[in-house]
Write a protein that holds these residues in place. Sequence first.
Motif, PDB file in Angstrom:
ATOM      1  N   GLU A 218       0.819  -1.210   0.000  1.00  0.00           N
ATOM      2  CA  GLU A 218       0.000   0.000   0.000  1.00  0.00           C
ATOM      3  C   GLU A 218       0.855   1.263   0.000  1.00  0.00           C
ATOM      4  N   ASN A 219       0.336   2.287  -0.676  1.00  0.00           N
ATOM      5  CA  ASN A 219       0.898   3.636  -0.582  1.00  0.00           C
ATOM      6  C   ASN A 219      -0.238   4.587  -0.247  1.00  0.00           C
TER       7      ASN A 219
ATOM      8  N   VAL B 227       9.579  10.046  -5.139  1.00  0.00           N
ATOM      9  CA  VAL B 227      10.654   9.101  -4.820  1.00  0.00           C
ATOM     10  C   VAL B 227      11.566   9.680  -3.744  1.00  0.00           C
ATOM     11  N   GLY B 228      11.723  11.011  -3.766  1.00  0.00           N
ATOM     12  CA  GLY B 228      12.613  11.647  -2.791  1.00  0.00           C
ATOM     13  C   GLY B 228      12.000  11.913  -1.434  1.00  0.00           C
ATOM     14  N   ASN B 229      10.657  11.797  -1.281  1.00  0.00           N
ATOM     15  CA  ASN B 229      10.054  12.039   0.042  1.00  0.00           C
ATOM     16  C   ASN B 229       9.070  10.943   0.432  1.00  0.00           C
ATOM     17  N   GLN B 230       9.178   9.767  -0.177  1.00  0.00           N
ATOM     18  CA  GLN B 230       8.324   8.641   0.170  1.00  0.00           C
ATOM     19  C   GLN B 230       8.553   8.255   1.625  1.00  0.00           C
ATOM     20  N   PRO B 231       7.718   7.392   2.198  1.00  0.00           N
ATOM     21  CA  PRO B 231       7.891   7.036   3.617  1.00  0.00           C
ATOM     22  C   PRO B 231       9.316   6.630   3.975  1.00  0.00           C
ATOM     23  N   HIS B 232       9.995   5.974   3.052  1.00  0.00           N
ATOM     24  CA  HIS B 232      11.421   5.676   3.228  1.00  0.00           C
ATOM     25  C   HIS B 232      12.140   6.342   2.051  1.00  0.00           C
ATOM     26  N   PRO B 233      12.496   7.615   2.191  1.00  0.00           N
ATOM     27  CA  PRO B 233      13.007   8.394   1.054  1.00  0.00           C
ATOM     28  C   PRO B 233      14.270   7.769   0.461  1.00  0.00           C
ATOM     29  N   TRP B 234      14.348   7.846  -0.862  1.00  0.00           N
ATOM     30  CA  TRP B 234      15.573   7.405  -1.520  1.00  0.00           C
ATOM     31  C   TRP B 234      16.503   8.603  -1.655  1.00  0.00           C
ATOM     32  N   THR B 235      17.711   8.423  -1.228  1.00  0.00           N
ATOM     33  CA  THR B 235      18.734   9.461  -1.359  1.00  0.00           C
ATOM     34  C   THR B 235      19.905   8.866  -2.114  1.00  0.00           C
ATOM     35  N   GLY B 236      20.436   9.622  -3.024  1.00  0.00           N
ATOM     36  CA  GLY B 236      21.567   9.132  -3.801  1.00  0.00           C
ATOM     37  C   GLY B 236      21.849  10.060  -4.954  1.00  0.00           C
TER      38      GLY B 236
ATOM     39  N   ASP C 142       6.389  -3.381   4.175  1.00  0.00           N
ATOM     40  CA  ASP C 142       6.943  -2.055   3.933  1.00  0.00           C
ATOM     41  C   ASP C 142       7.621  -2.032   2.573  1.00  0.00           C
ATOM     42  N   TRP C 143       7.943  -0.837   2.073  1.00  0.00           N
ATOM     43  CA  TRP C 143       8.450  -0.757   0.712  1.00  0.00           C
ATOM     44  C   TRP C 143       9.276   0.514   0.500  1.00  0.00           C
ATOM     45  N   GLN C 144       9.994   0.507  -0.588  1.00  0.00           N
ATOM     46  CA  GLN C 144      10.718   1.681  -1.056  1.00  0.00           C
ATOM     47  C   GLN C 144      10.841   1.585  -2.581  1.00  0.00           C
ATOM     48  N   VAL C 145      10.718   2.731  -3.251  1.00  0.00           N
ATOM     49  CA  VAL C 145      10.947   2.824  -4.690  1.00  0.00           C
ATOM     50  C   VAL C 145      12.317   3.450  -4.901  1.00  0.00           C
ATOM     51  N   PHE C 146      13.132   2.818  -5.732  1.00  0.00           N
ATOM     52  CA  PHE C 146      14.487   3.319  -5.951  1.00  0.00           C
ATOM     53  C   PHE C 146      14.852   3.189  -7.426  1.00  0.00           C
TER      54      PHE C 146
ATOM     55  N   ALA D 177      27.575  -4.955  27.149  1.00  0.00           N
ATOM     56  CA  ALA D 177      26.722  -5.308  26.008  1.00  0.00           C
ATOM     57  C   ALA D 177      26.914  -4.256  24.909  1.00  0.00           C
ATOM     58  N   TYR D 178      26.177  -4.403  23.836  1.00  0.00           N
ATOM     59  CA  TYR D 178      26.329  -3.479  22.719  1.00  0.00           C
ATOM     60  C   TYR D 178      24.979  -2.860  22.355  1.00  0.00           C
ATOM     61  N   ALA D 179      25.046  -1.589  21.966  1.00  0.00           N
ATOM     62  CA  ALA D 179      23.852  -0.860  21.520  1.00  0.00           C
ATOM     63  C   ALA D 179      24.100  -0.366  20.092  1.00  0.00           C
ATOM     64  N   GLU D 180      23.109  -0.484  19.281  1.00  0.00           N
ATOM     65  CA  GLU D 180      23.215  -0.061  17.885  1.00  0.00           C
ATOM     66  C   GLU D 180      22.201   1.038  17.594  1.00  0.00           C
ATOM     67  N   PHE D 181      22.689   2.131  17.002  1.00  0.00           N
ATOM     68  CA  PHE D 181      21.775   3.152  16.506  1.00  0.00           C
ATOM     69  C   PHE D 181      21.078   2.613  15.263  1.00  0.00           C
ATOM     70  N   VAL D 182      19.762   2.550  15.309  1.00  0.00           N
ATOM     71  CA  VAL D 182      19.013   2.043  14.159  1.00  0.00           C
ATOM     72  C   VAL D 182      17.945   3.055  13.770  1.00  0.00           C
ATOM     73  N   SER D 183      17.645   3.074  12.492  1.00  0.00           N
ATOM     74  CA  SER D 183      16.625   3.966  11.947  1.00  0.00           C
ATOM     75  C   SER D 183      15.474   3.134  11.411  1.00  0.00           C
ATOM     76  N   GLU D 184      14.303   3.745  11.364  1.00  0.00           N
ATOM     77  CA  GLU D 184      13.145   3.044  10.820  1.00  0.00           C
ATOM     78  C   GLU D 184      13.291   2.757   9.330  1.00  0.00           C
ATOM     79  N   HIS D 185      14.301   3.362   8.679  1.00  0.00           N
ATOM     80  CA  HIS D 185      14.525   3.152   7.246  1.00  0.00           C
ATOM     81  C   HIS D 185      15.525   2.032   6.958  1.00  0.00           C
ATOM     82  N   ASP D 186      16.201   1.524   7.978  1.00  0.00           N
ATOM     83  CA  ASP D 186      17.339   0.626   7.745  1.00  0.00           C
ATOM     84  C   ASP D 186      16.967  -0.663   7.037  1.00  0.00           C
ATOM     85  N   ASP D 187      15.799  -1.209   7.333  1.00  0.00           N
ATOM     86  CA  ASP D 187      15.453  -2.513   6.755  1.00  0.00           C
ATOM     87  C   ASP D 187      15.261  -2.432   5.245  1.00  0.00           C
ATOM     88  N   VAL D 188      14.548  -1.414   4.766  1.00  0.00           N
ATOM     89  CA  VAL D 188      14.301  -1.311   3.328  1.00  0.00           C
ATOM     90  C   VAL D 188      15.471  -0.672   2.594  1.00  0.00           C
ATOM     91  N   ASP D 189      16.278   0.134   3.300  1.00  0.00           N
ATOM     92  CA  ASP D 189      17.412   0.806   2.662  1.00  0.00           C
ATOM     93  C   ASP D 189      18.615   0.775   3.605  1.00  0.00           C
TER      94      ASP D 189
END
Length: 831
Positions: free
Chosen positions: A96-97, A104-113, A156-160, A290-302
């Motif tokens: 769904e969208n 493409v540049g401001n989608q829920p998981h924006p593509w940057t490049g 979830d999704w991303q267009v690239f 222990a270890y802590a990792e900074f993670v973003s909500e975008h990491d899985d798709v991008d």
Amino acid sequence: MTIRNDATRLTVRAQDERQPRSVVVQQGQVLLDADLDAQGRHLLDRVETETGDVLGSGGRLVVSAPSSAFSVTPAATPGACRIGTGHGFLGGWLVENRTENCLVGNQPHPWTGTATTGPVLLALKALVRYVDSVEEPAYADPALGDAQAAGRALVDWQVFPYVPEGGWGTGPDCATVTEHGDWKKLVQPSTGTLTVVPDQAPPSSDPCSLTPQGGFSRPENLLYRIEVHGGVPNSDWPDADGPRFGMEGLTVKLSRRNASVLARVVTVDGTAVTVEPPALDPLNWFTAGAYAEFVSEHDDVDPRDAVQWQRLFQVARATDTVVTLETAATARAGSIKSDTTGWFLRLWDAFPNGKGVATAQASPDDPKLSLPLDLGDGLAVRLGRGGLDVFRRGDHWTFAARADGSVDWPEGRHERPHGPEIRYAPLAALTGPTTARDCRVHAATLTDRALLYRGGDAQEVPAPAGGGFVTLPGRLRVAVLCGRVPVPRSLVTWSMPAGGIPSQVGGSAVDGAKSFTSETDENGLCEVPWAVDASRADEDHHVQAVLTSPAGTPEGPPLLFTASFRTAAATSYLPGGCELLQGSKTVQEALDVLCANMGGPVVPPTLLLESIDLLDHDGVWNLIQENLIRNGTEVSHTAFVDGISLGISMPDPEMKLWTAAQPFDPLIEVHLDLPYPVTDPDKVYWARASESDVLLTPNITAPFGFHRVRLDGTMKVTQTTGTARLQWTPSDMAKLFLDSAPQHQWGNKVVLDEVQWQPAERVPPVLCFLRIRSAHIWAPDADTGHRVYLNAEHLRVGGTSANRYLSLYERDPQRAADLDLFFYLKIVERE
């Protein structure tokens, strides 16, 4: 984040590999979280498998016919392309969208490049992601206080933008892009494997003892997670959505609770990170070491940013709300200090050596497997290349380890990553700033009406004199169905296609400004009369029918009907063997040619034999006089001692004689009938063989037959404008034979004394035959491309046909005839 819930177990490895229909609960029995999760997965598998099978088009996004879901509006750069709202299906997944004005540049998981140049393919990447109440507070019920709530699985999704190595050339083609080698690599699932290697420990003999029964030595039930962190990028694989790694040098992270501890970043002060919600279980929280990792909500798709920058740091100390990291985290923590939106800390366990990651090294004994990676507590894992040796960041494996020492992993089994589930599809091929090809697949719904052809197309009628509209004998017939069910009272609009010819449908004019609407009957059928304009008889006539809604909106593509007038100019003609009509392609053209040739005989072009000259020492003997061949003419024994010349005239001055014959080929043959017996030994034989014991019985002492001899000679062709000449020249010995005829008398002269032969009172003339093989003498016609042969039909002697041999299977006698003529050689004494 991809599925990271703190579950009892995520994988059930049943002996029967078929998908269960449902989970069946029994009274008084334990109902685990894994059972509830499995029930949801069973139902999803049923629904998604059915959806994928019904819609088909695997590897493509399927949308309903009028939907703009994930439609792409082209722009100057890929990042500025607009993505349509709505939903579609990818391999059975609902994607769904719901973002308005989505680019493409401001989608829920924006593509940057970096903006790419040239043709670009916009691709869709979808995966199953886990969202818990930390990322989405609405999932938590305030009435339950700080109790943890269940999370949700989300597609979830991303267009690239994607451009393969070497570019797309003239542009990607939606029909074949999924067969491109680089695209296949992009969508190729990870092939790397992992196997769990527990230590071997003797079982306890006390049934009440909690002593581990296997290699796992902790007295608690845990869900282990091994996840790919990074590695050495493989340049042979596409990296548009993140690099691919090989096994050698691969780094993995470890969690004993499926990496389920996640906290939202609130503020950052140096390396001290304030998080929420606070710790609920001090035994399952960030602790020193222990270890802590900074993670973003975008990491899985991008995952490109996560691969590029170091984000995993060791915890120095922690409270319920503040996690202080090692000093190496200063720069990274500072980069998100000004805006912590969408940033989280995730807990990872340390390996036994105190490090946050373990690095794979190939085993010397088996390079396809890594050396064991120690997890502590009696457990180790080994990674494997798994064929293509492909890993992604985020690839993970989970397995349950129990307090009794057992590990939920089949011994010696190598498994591919358990997740994440990823699928790809091409969306649009951008061929320019304002042009794009839609790569989505449009599917009809079960209630869609369909307009079907039933009859009336491709009619022909004779063209009447005087023009006017002519009603076709057959009506135009269509049907409207929904599946197999007829749809009555459906509206069908008849109109003229662009660039068409005005006509009449149902008695009403149909042109560029007017259309005609009809309605289907109770059987879903509609038929209308169609009249076409005879004043334009040399053109095809068209009308189109389209199914329309009550508001006049077209539903589906139109049906096109064609009609024409039956005219000679529109009827093809095959010339066959008629030379005159070889250039005619229609009946009209053939009739015009016939009319132009009426009033006289039709003579096809031929090569004409003009002269047959015998070349003597002193002159020429011409065997064609007054258009007749002089058969039976007596000539001197030296009449052709210098050769025989045939003169041929061409119907076209530009035409050239063609023959593939070699100089020694018998294209022209010269034969002599010599008296037999010819030689003295033959005469002796026949004289003695014919002797009789009866007295006074005569024997053979004179010639009684003839012996045919073909004279040796060569041939050549000479050509001038409009004419050609074939020259046969006797060989030197043949010339000597002809010149010495007075001496050998064609074989009548006796040389041996013992020959009792009656001398002739006079030497009779010798019959000479001249044969010309006409089938090998021809010239190409530049107008028709056909061969024009030497004409043998006009060769006559006083009304008597020249001798010829005809083939019954040849329609053209010129190609099957050989010209045979004869004359006599008479010995002439020269002074």
